[in-house]
Design an enzyme around this catalytic site. Sequence first.
Site, short mmCIF file in Angstrom:
data_model
loop_
_atom_site.label_atom_id
_atom_site.label_comp_id
_atom_site.label_asym_id
_atom_site.label_seq_id
_atom_site.Cartn_x
_atom_site.Cartn_y
_atom_site.Cartn_z
CE LYS A 65 2.29 5.20 8.56
NZ LYS A 65 0.93 5.70 8.83
CE1 TYR B 190 -3.73 2.46 0.61
CE2 TYR B 190 -2.42 3.28 2.45
CZ TYR B 190 -3.49 3.42 1.59
OH TYR B 190 -4.31 4.50 1.70
CG ASP C 155 5.88 3.78 0.79
OD1 ASP C 155 6.17 4.59 1.68
OD2 ASP C 155 4.71 3.47 0.50
#
Length: 466
Positions: free
Chosen positions: A305, A182, A277
């Site tokens: 994050k 994802y 990623d």
Amino acid sequence: MQVLNKSARPVAGSQRAQGSRRSSKMPVIRAVAAVEKTLVTTKSDEVMAEARTLFPGGVNSPVRAFRSVGGNPIVFDRVKGPYCWDVDGNKYVDYIGSWGPAIVGAANDEVNEVLRAQLEKGTSFGAPGPLENVLAKMVIDRVPSVEMVRFVSSGTEACLSVLRLMRAYTKREKVLKFVGCYHGHADSFLVKAGSGVATLGLPDSPGVPASTAAATLNATYNDLESVREVFAANKGQIAGVILEPVVGNSGFIVPTKEFLEGLREITKAEGALLCFDEVMTGFRIAKGCAQEHFGITPDLTTMGKVIGGGLPVGAYGGRKDIMELVAPAGPMYQAGTLSGNPLAMAAGIKTLEILGRPGAYEHLDRVTSKLVDGIVAAAKESGHAITAGHISGMFGFFFCDGPITCYEDAAAKADTAKFARFHRAMLEEGVYLAPSQFEAGFTGLQHTDADIEFTIEAARRVLKRI
């Protein structure tokens, strides 16, 4: 006798007796004694009932809806350190940490101090600020692949921007990703995506144009032959490969070093770019991210994050010759009003500073190893099949025999029904885990041995009765 509402969540009230199993300092979850089958409405239920009239599905991000584990979500009131409290007053040991950012502990006092100071100066400039330079230098210094960086406001924004950059640099349109990985909800990535898409059992997302889907190619994680086949079938057309260097959106899945090395060799040979990623793994599994941990340097990296210290943030960076294509230095346009906002920069600087202190990653590795080993031992004691793993402060487990090397393995083998029962029962015990079999878990610097031992004992009790 404990009585639960329809969502199988304990209800706030008098403290449930636990004898000597719990010290006064350990988190407890409270329940009221009542007649069996009595239905009780909690504040969480009330908030969610109203939310469903306001938001699609009652939430602002799908996995929060608890669809794959059943029942109503608990609604948070506050967080501190390794703990969270719901609006009913129940306390939990938190292994989500806002899905990863709270690595130094939620509402960390040092982070809060710099945020309060910045509030007095302003929350958004829409103009350059010195804190952007400070955080950028920290990122460039720590991440092997990054020579220049661009801050954005989310991981999705970072990934969709780096996709555009790969296409601009190579003058090719197709991109290769991996089934179950994802990279945010941009159109190009919602083809065989993991995370919330897998959790909800959705097909490839409606609304994605067929032409966009056709430009997104998929291969199997940890399978170099599948990558070679895709490149052979699309010779000279693939701009780049993007992957989670440790999968956290199909559950926790670790790559082989040979797989990462092979991707680096294939992309170089084919004239394509390689992007890690690291929105999830960045600064969580090592000071220099997954690329430092595995010793593989990609061309580009996305982050998020942790570098926002709990505030919305994202970033992408890489080789200088590639990054200089980004406007205003080059022709590839990308912009954002809140990009590099001083609140996120201040929180990120302090968070990375704390993570740079001696022993930080050793602590994460130690407590996470203890947690995973304890849950595995408890499962085996009760006769449950389980496979699990961790790297530093990131972990996961599946209720099945291993190994799990890709999303296809996880989808075929993992007992999601058992995980749902385990998740709900752990909530009763005061432990908050990711509400999906297809999400990784996270520890932080403020998780103590007592928190870990409490969690293992809770898992032991749960695994004996589910």
